[in-house]
Design a protein around this motif. Structure first.
Motif, PDB file in Angstrom:
ATOM      1  N   PRO A   1      25.257  54.860  59.134  1.00 11.07           N
ATOM      2  CA  PRO A   1      24.104  55.735  59.363  1.00 11.07           C
ATOM      3  C   PRO A   1      24.156  56.981  58.498  1.00 11.07           C
ATOM      4  O   PRO A   1      25.243  57.502  58.202  1.00 11.07           O
ATOM      5  N   PRO A   2      22.993  57.446  58.059  1.00 11.44           N
ATOM      6  CA  PRO A   2      22.956  58.700  57.309  1.00 11.44           C
ATOM      7  C   PRO A   2      23.320  59.869  58.222  1.00 11.44           C
ATOM      8  O   PRO A   2      23.286  59.764  59.452  1.00 11.44           O
ATOM      9  N   ALA A   3      23.672  60.957  57.602  1.00 10.86           N
ATOM     10  CA  ALA A   3      23.892  62.186  58.367  1.00 10.86           C
ATOM     11  C   ALA A   3      22.580  62.593  59.029  1.00 10.86           C
ATOM     12  O   ALA A   3      21.493  62.275  58.539  1.00 10.86           O
ATOM     13  N   LEU A   4      22.686  63.297  60.145  1.00  8.34           N
ATOM     14  CA  LEU A   4      21.491  63.675  60.893  1.00  8.34           C
ATOM     15  C   LEU A   4      21.653  65.064  61.484  1.00  8.34           C
ATOM     16  O   LEU A   4      22.642  65.355  62.172  1.00  8.34           O
ATOM     17  N   VAL A   5      20.657  65.929  61.210  1.00  5.75           N
ATOM     18  CA  VAL A   5      20.538  67.228  61.880  1.00  5.75           C
ATOM     19  C   VAL A   5      19.131  67.314  62.443  1.00  5.75           C
ATOM     20  O   VAL A   5      18.152  67.083  61.730  1.00  5.75           O
ATOM     21  N   GLY A   6      19.023  67.623  63.724  1.00  7.50           N
ATOM     22  CA  GLY A   6      17.725  67.753  64.364  1.00  7.50           C
ATOM     23  C   GLY A   6      17.421  69.194  64.718  1.00  7.50           C
ATOM     24  O   GLY A   6      18.335  69.990  64.937  1.00  7.50           O
ATOM     25  N   PHE A   7      16.141  69.517  64.767  1.00 11.19           N
ATOM     26  CA  PHE A   7      15.710  70.832  65.248  1.00 11.19           C
ATOM     27  C   PHE A   7      15.349  70.666  66.722  1.00 11.19           C
ATOM     28  O   PHE A   7      14.587  69.755  67.079  1.00 11.19           O
ATOM     29  N   ASP A   8      15.857  71.518  67.583  1.00 15.11           N
ATOM     30  CA  ASP A   8      15.750  71.474  69.048  1.00 15.11           C
ATOM     31  C   ASP A   8      16.922  70.676  69.606  1.00 15.11           C
ATOM     32  O   ASP A   8      17.382  69.698  69.008  1.00 15.11           O
ATOM     33  N   GLU A   9      17.350  71.088  70.780  1.00 14.54           N
ATOM     34  CA  GLU A   9      18.354  70.321  71.509  1.00 14.54           C
ATOM     35  C   GLU A   9      17.742  69.017  72.008  1.00 14.54           C
ATOM     36  O   GLU A   9      16.530  68.923  72.226  1.00 14.54           O
ATOM     37  N   VAL A  10      18.570  68.000  72.143  1.00 15.52           N
ATOM     38  CA  VAL A  10      18.128  66.719  72.704  1.00 15.52           C
ATOM     39  C   VAL A  10      19.005  66.389  73.904  1.00 15.52           C
ATOM     40  O   VAL A  10      20.172  66.795  73.974  1.00 15.52           O
TER      41      VAL A  10
ATOM     42  N   GLY B   1      25.794  65.592  61.676  1.00 10.63           N
ATOM     43  CA  GLY B   1      25.355  66.313  60.488  1.00 10.63           C
ATOM     44  C   GLY B   1      26.453  66.587  59.495  1.00 10.63           C
ATOM     45  O   GLY B   1      26.206  67.182  58.443  1.00 10.63           O
ATOM     46  N   GLU B   2      27.652  66.143  59.824  1.00 12.48           N
ATOM     47  CA  GLU B   2      28.799  66.427  58.958  1.00 12.48           C
ATOM     48  C   GLU B   2      29.265  65.190  58.196  1.00 12.48           C
ATOM     49  O   GLU B   2      30.254  65.242  57.462  1.00 12.48           O
ATOM     50  N   ARG B   3      28.556  64.068  58.376  1.00 13.36           N
ATOM     51  CA  ARG B   3      28.911  62.858  57.633  1.00 13.36           C
ATOM     52  C   ARG B   3      28.562  63.043  56.164  1.00 13.36           C
ATOM     53  O   ARG B   3      27.407  63.343  55.830  1.00 13.36           O
ATOM     54  N   PRO B   4      29.493  62.810  55.256  1.00 13.25           N
ATOM     55  CA  PRO B   4      29.192  62.973  53.818  1.00 13.25           C
ATOM     56  C   PRO B   4      28.418  61.767  53.301  1.00 13.25           C
ATOM     57  O   PRO B   4      28.318  60.739  53.987  1.00 13.25           O
ATOM     58  N   PRO B   5      27.861  61.865  52.105  1.00 13.66           N
ATOM     59  CA  PRO B   5      27.228  60.694  51.495  1.00 13.66           C
ATOM     60  C   PRO B   5      28.207  59.532  51.423  1.00 13.66           C
ATOM     61  O   PRO B   5      29.428  59.730  51.295  1.00 13.66           O
ATOM     62  N   ALA B   6      27.687  58.315  51.510  1.00 12.36           N
ATOM     63  CA  ALA B   6      28.535  57.139  51.620  1.00 12.36           C
ATOM     64  C   ALA B   6      29.500  56.994  50.438  1.00 12.36           C
ATOM     65  O   ALA B   6      30.656  56.668  50.620  1.00 12.36           O
ATOM     66  N   SER B   7      29.015  57.278  49.214  1.00 13.32           N
ATOM     67  CA  SER B   7      29.876  57.139  48.035  1.00 13.32           C
ATOM     68  C   SER B   7      29.225  57.900  46.897  1.00 13.32           C
ATOM     69  O   SER B   7      28.019  58.198  46.933  1.00 13.32           O
ATOM     70  N   PRO B   8      29.982  58.273  45.859  1.00 11.32           N
ATOM     71  CA  PRO B   8      29.373  58.941  44.703  1.00 11.32           C
ATOM     72  C   PRO B   8      28.230  58.154  44.103  1.00 11.32           C
ATOM     73  O   PRO B   8      27.248  58.708  43.646  1.00 11.32           O
TER      74      PRO B   8
END
Length: 346
Positions: free
Chosen positions: A272-281, A333-340
């Motif tokens: 999965p890609p990194a994810l940052v959301g606005f608002d608490e869930v 939100g701290e997952r880095p891109p999968a590979s260069p």
């Protein structure tokens, strides 16, 4: 004694007759006035319950000479949204301490319905009106404001109407989210936003764009999806983004409902890609969802205090309160891109 439901609502005279008192005594007993014997009050209330009679509070106050009721109106976009329920909770607790009651209605983000609901509440002589508005201008409320009805706008600012407001620091929060993702190494960031006409969407997008410019990301608009107003639409939008070639390595979802849609779309995703959301869930801390958080209850409390200040006679210029935001890094939100190789296309 039984009542015929087809005969219309029961009257105070019927309550008085059933309880064996005068109409005046029945009225005093139901209004809770102290100079009524306890057994009489109990007998009158039992009769009212049996008949299904209730006092018309607004009419009673108008007869006493009051120009307003003890009701405060709240217009929000969606009753099911936890953001609005928490906002309403903070607002109601403050009002309750002053003997005021909150009546809440949903506009379904429809500007015309919002206007009709506002008119209906004002016709009922509400003491004040708190609005999370979906409309693009509010000049039609100017006459009521001029006549002394206090308004407080929450979440979205008033337009063409100089009244108090309580807003989030949307720009700063979204800029934080964008900067956080670029700091981890992301350059292809899918942005899924709400209705494009809403000021909250525009402010958050502006903040995110500022972060992209600061990081030198020029093609951010290639991965922008707007008007994803509900969970199902957001889920489809995220699935479409993930189907792109190259796909985004991160997502910024611009409200809580959109974040839920993204979480549905990411179920079972192998990387999965990194994810940052606005608002608490809900359960965001348990699920490890990084979010731009804030306090909706504080927004409601601050709105109530502004409204009560106006009710008490404050006549100064319009005031604006800004509720701060903060980024909570929980893992997604701290997952880095999968590979260069994945990031080479930026």
């Amino acid at each position: 004694m039984t009542t015929d439901r087809k005969a219309g609502r029961p009257s105070l005279a019927q309550v008085a007759a059933l309880s064996g008192v005068s109409i005046k005594t029945a009225s005093r007993a139901l209004a809770g006035e102290p100079r009524v014997a306890a057994d009489t009050r109990s007998r009158v209330r039992d009769a009212a319950d049996q008949l299904g009679y209730r006092l018309n509070g607004v009419a009673r106050e108008l007869r006493r000479g009051a120009s307003t009721s003890t009701l405060v109106g709240l217009l929000i976009g969606d009753l099911a949204n936890p953001f609005y329920s928490r906002l309403a909770g903070g607002l109601e607790r403050e009002l309750r301490m002053r003997g005021l009651q909150l009546i809440t209605a949903s506009t379904d983000e429809d500007p015309e319905w919002e206007r009709r609901l506002a008119d209906a509440l004002l016709e009922r002589r509400v003491r004040g009106l708190v609005i999370a508005s979906t409309a693009t201008e509010h000049a039609h409320l100017a006459a009521e404001h001029h006549h002394g009805i206090p308004f407080v706008f929450v979440d979205r600012p008033p337009v063409a109407l100089a009244v108090d407001s309580v807003l989030l620091d949307n720009h700063h929060g979204a800029r934080q989210a964008g900067a956080h993702l670029t700091a981890v190494g992301h350059r292809r960031i899918g942005v899924v936003g709400d209705l494009s006409r809403l000021s909250t969407h525009r402010d958050r997008l502006d903040g995110f764009v500022d972060a992209m410019r600061a990081a030198g990301v020029a093609n951010w608009a290639d991965y922008l999806v707007e008007n994803a107003h509900d969970v199902a639409t957001a889920e489809r939008a995220v699935l479409a983004l993930l189907g792109r070639a190259p796909a985004p390595t991160a997502l910024f979802t611009m409200n809580n409902r959109i974040t839920l849609g993204a979480l549905r779309a990411l179920r079972g995703h192998p990387a999965p890609p990194a994810l940052v959301g606005f608002d608490e869930v809900d359960l965001g801390d348990v699920l490890g969802v990084s979010v731009v958080a804030h306090d909706p209850e504080e927004m409601g409390q601050r709105a109530a205090r502004l409204l009560l200040d106006r009710i008490d006679g404050h006549r100064g210029p319009a005031r604006q309160v800004v509720i701060p935001t903060r980024l909570l890094a929980r893992g997604s939100g701290e997952r880095p891109p999968a590979s260069p190789a994945t990031t080479a296309g930026s």
